[in-house]
Design an enzyme around this catalytic site. Structure first.
Site, mmCIF file in Angstrom:
data_model
loop_
_atom_site.group_PDB
_atom_site.id
_atom_site.type_symbol
_atom_site.label_atom_id
_atom_site.label_comp_id
_atom_site.label_asym_id
_atom_site.label_seq_id
_atom_site.Cartn_x
_atom_site.Cartn_y
_atom_site.Cartn_z
ATOM 1 N N HIS A 35 0.861 -1.182 0.000
ATOM 2 C CA HIS A 35 0.000 0.000 0.000
ATOM 3 C C HIS A 35 0.894 1.227 0.000
ATOM 4 C CE1 HIS A 35 -3.777 2.110 0.844
ATOM 5 N NE2 HIS A 35 -3.049 2.927 1.588
ATOM 6 N N ASP A 64 -14.537 2.064 8.338
ATOM 7 C CA ASP A 64 -13.513 3.013 7.858
ATOM 8 C C ASP A 64 -14.061 3.859 6.711
ATOM 9 O OD1 ASP A 64 -10.776 4.134 7.369
ATOM 10 O OD2 ASP A 64 -11.136 3.129 5.465
ATOM 11 N N ARG A 80 -14.343 12.233 8.092
ATOM 12 C CA ARG A 80 -13.089 12.959 8.360
ATOM 13 C C ARG A 80 -12.825 13.990 7.263
ATOM 14 N NH1 ARG A 80 -9.085 8.431 8.310
ATOM 15 N NH2 ARG A 80 -7.544 10.085 8.505
ATOM 16 N N SER A 87 -6.882 3.667 9.626
ATOM 17 C CA SER A 87 -7.665 3.598 8.401
ATOM 18 C C SER A 87 -6.963 2.701 7.373
ATOM 19 C CB SER A 87 -7.833 5.027 7.861
ATOM 20 O OG SER A 87 -8.317 5.022 6.565
ATOM 21 N N LYS A 131 -7.939 -1.653 6.374
ATOM 22 C CA LYS A 131 -8.237 -2.189 5.033
ATOM 23 C C LYS A 131 -7.231 -3.281 4.651
ATOM 24 C CE LYS A 131 -8.432 2.002 3.473
ATOM 25 N NZ LYS A 131 -8.888 3.344 3.769
HETATM 26 N N1 URA Z 1 -5.459 6.562 3.108
HETATM 27 C C1 URA Z 1 -6.431 5.929 3.802
HETATM 28 O O1 URA Z 1 -6.886 4.866 3.420
HETATM 29 N N2 URA Z 1 -6.853 6.486 4.956
HETATM 30 C C2 URA Z 1 -6.372 7.660 5.429
HETATM 31 O O2 URA Z 1 -6.789 8.099 6.481
HETATM 32 C C3 URA Z 1 -5.379 8.304 4.685
HETATM 33 C C4 URA Z 1 -4.924 7.722 3.521
#
Ligand code: URA
Length: 441
Positions: A82, A161, A168, A183, A187
Site C-alpha cells: 500500500h 472506515d 473525516r 484507516s 483495510k
Molecule cells: N489513506 C487511507 O486509506 N486512509 C487515510 O486516512 C489516509 C490515507
C-alpha cells in the site's frame, strides 16, 4: 456505555478500553450514532491522540466491521502493499508482475484517485476492457490463471472506515496519525494478506509533509502490525517531486510499459525494486537473501522480459485488450495541448509534486468530487526533474488532454499557472534527490 461519556473521556485525554472502542465502531457500522457525536469523537482523537494499543483496537474493530477476505485457500505467503499516496505513483502496476514472476501470489485491492493524488484502479481502467470488479469468491481462480489480481475495494471491506473516512474528509479530521494509520491498516488486515509492505510517502505531494511525521506514521503502522500479528515493513519514499515523468492515467500506464520493457525513469524503478525486495523478504523466495541480491533478481525479471509478459497476463486475465505488440490498448490517447520551454540556463531546483498533481487534475486527469468523471488521456509530462541541468529553450513540461476532452481555455490557463508555480530553475548546481529516505522493518 454511552457515547457522550466516551467523547468526554477522549476530550480529557484518557485512554479508551477495547470495549469502548468497539462500542464506537459498532455505532458507526450499524448507523446508531449521530454524525455530530462521530465528528466530536474524531476531533477529540485528532487533538488527544491514541496510544498504540488503542490504535490497534480501533484498527481491528474497523477491519472486522465487514468481511475479512479469506485467502487461506490460495497457497503461499500473500504479501500486500500500500502507498500512502502521491503524484505519479505507478508502482503497483510494475510491482505486481515482478512479484508474480517469482511465483508469489499477489492479491491487490486498490482505490480510486481523489483530489491531486491518482488511484491505481483508475490507471488500470484506462486499459480497454480491463475490469477491476473482482468478486472475492473468484480470487482463487484469478490466482490460478495468472498468479495475481487487481481489484477495487468492495463495499463490505472495512465499512466503518469507509464511513469514518468520508466524515473525516468534511470535518477537518484527516491529518491525525492514529486515524490515518488505523484507516490504512484496517483495510490491509481486512484484505486478508499475511504480511504488508507500506510505501509511506513524504513531501509536499504526500499526506505527510515532513520526515518526522512520516516516521511516526511508519512507526504506528509497524506497531499495529506487531500487535495484530501481521509483519509490516515500511519503505519511506520522497514525494517532494512527482515519481517518474508522467502524471495522468494513460500517460502513467505508458511509463509503466516503458519500465517493464527496461526503459523509463530510474526513480520509479528504484522505488519499485526496494518495495519488491521488501515484499519478497516475507516469502520463501527471499527470506534468506539480502536486499541487493533481491533487487538484482527483480531487475533480471524485467530484463529477461518475464515481468512484461506477466503484465500482459494480468491484463488478459481481467478482460483487458492487448495490441499485437503486447502493449495495452487504451481507452483514450493523450494529445499534446502545449509544451513549455525553459526561459533560462540553470538547474531545476523545484518540481513541486502538489502543484503538478493539481495541474494534472485541472487538465481533467483527477476528480474534485467522487462522482466526477475523469479524462483518461489528460495529464502532464515532465521533461526535467530536480537536479537536471537545463538550457534556455529546452522542453520543461507538456500538458495533455484526451481526444474527447471538453476543456476550457480558463482551465488550461489555471493548469499552466500551477505548473509555472511548480518549477524553479536555479543558477547554481542542484543535486538530484534520493527517492528512498529509509526502509524500516
Ligand atoms: N489513506 C487511507 O486509506 N486512509 C487515510 O486516512 C489516509 C490515507
Amino acid at each position: 456505555m454511552n457515547m457522550l461519556e466516551l467523547i468526554e473521556k477522549k476530550r480529557d485525554g484518557a485512554i479508551l478500553s477495547k470495549d469502548e472502542i468497539q462500542f464506537f465502531v459498532d455505532g458507526v457500522t450499524h448507523q446508531t450514532l449521530p454524525d455530530y457525536q462521530i465528528s466530536a469523537f474524531l476531533m477529540a482523537v485528532l487533538f488527544k491522540g491514541m496510544n498504540d494499543q488503542e490504535t490497534t483496537d480501533f484498527t481491528l474493530s474497523m477491519a472486522h466491521s465487514g468481511k475479512i477476505c479469506d485467502l487461506s485457500d490460495i497457497p503461499g505467503v500473500k504479501v500486500d502493499k500500500h502507498s500512502t499516496g502521491g503524484v505519479g505513483d505507478k508502482v503497483t502496476p510494475i510491482l505486481l508482475p515482478i512479484i508474480s514472476s517469482f511465483g508469489v501470489p499477489c492479491v491487490k485491492l486498490s482505490g480510486r484517485g481523489l483530489g491531486f493524488t491518482g488511484g491505481t484502479i483508475d490507471k488500470f481502467e484506462s486499459i480497454q476492457g480491463f475490469s477491476t470488479v473482482v468478486a472475492p469468491d473468484s480470487f482463487k481462480q484469478h490466482i490460478e490463471k495468472c498468479g495475481m489480481l487487481l481489484g477495487g475495494q468492495t463495499a463490505d471491506l472495512a465499512p466503518a472506515d469507509k464511513y469514518l473516512y468520508a466524515m473525516r474528509d468534511v470535518t477537518g479530521t484527516v491529518p491525525s496519525i492514529p486515524l490515518i494509520a488505523s484507516s490504512i491498516m484496517s483495510k490491509k488486515i481486512a484484505g486478508g494478506a499475511d504480511a504488508i509492505v507500506l510505501d509511506v510517502t513524504c513531501g509536499n505531494g504526500a499526506f505527510m509533509k515532513d520526515e518526522e511525521s512520516a516516521r511516526e506514521l511508519a512507526r504506528r503502522m509497524i506497531a499495529i502490525g506487531k500487535l495484530a500479528g501481521k509483519p509490516v515493513s515500511v519503505v519511506m519514499s520522497s514525494m517532494q517531486q512527482p515519481l517518474g515523468s508522467m502524471v495522468g492515467n494513460v500517460l502513467e500506464m505508458l511509463e509503466v510499459v516503458d519500465i517493464l520493457r527496461g526503459e523509463g525513469p530510474k526513480d520509479v524503478l528504484e522505488v519499485v525494486l526496494t518495495m519488491a525486495a521488501e515484499m519478497l523478504r516475507f516469502t520463501p523466495v527471499g527470506k534468506d537473501s539480502d536486499v541487493d541480491t533481491l533487487k538484482k533478481a527483480c531487475l533480471e525479471k524485467i530484463s529477461c522480459g518475464e515481468a512484461y509478459e506477466k503484465f500482459g497476463d494480468l491484463i488478459l486475465s481481467q478482460g483487458g485488450v492487448l495490441l499485437s505488440d503486447g502493449s495495452p490498448m487504451f481507452v483514450e490517447r493523450p494529445y499534446e495541448v502545449m509544451t513549455v520551454y525553459a526561459d533560462r540556463d540553470g538547474y531545476v531546483s523545484k518540481c513541486n509534486a502538489l502543484d503538478v498533481g493539481e495541474a494534472s487534475c485541472l487538465m481533467g486527469a483527477g476528480r474534485m468530487k467522487k462522482e466526477d468523471t475523469i479524462d483518461m488521456g489528460a495529464g502532464v509530462k515532465l521533461h526535467k526533474k530536480i537536479g537536471d541541468s537545463v538550457r534556455r529553450g529546452d522542453e520543461l513540461y507538456t500538458l495533455f488532454v484526451g481526444s474527447h476532452a471538453d476543456i476550457s481555455e480558463d482551465r488550461i490557463d489555471e493548469a499552466l499557472n500551477k505548473m509555472e508555480q511548480a518549477y524553479e530553475i536555479s543558477s547554481s548546481q542542484v543535486l538530484p534527490q534520493p527517492e528512498i529516505l529509509d526502509v524500516i522493518s
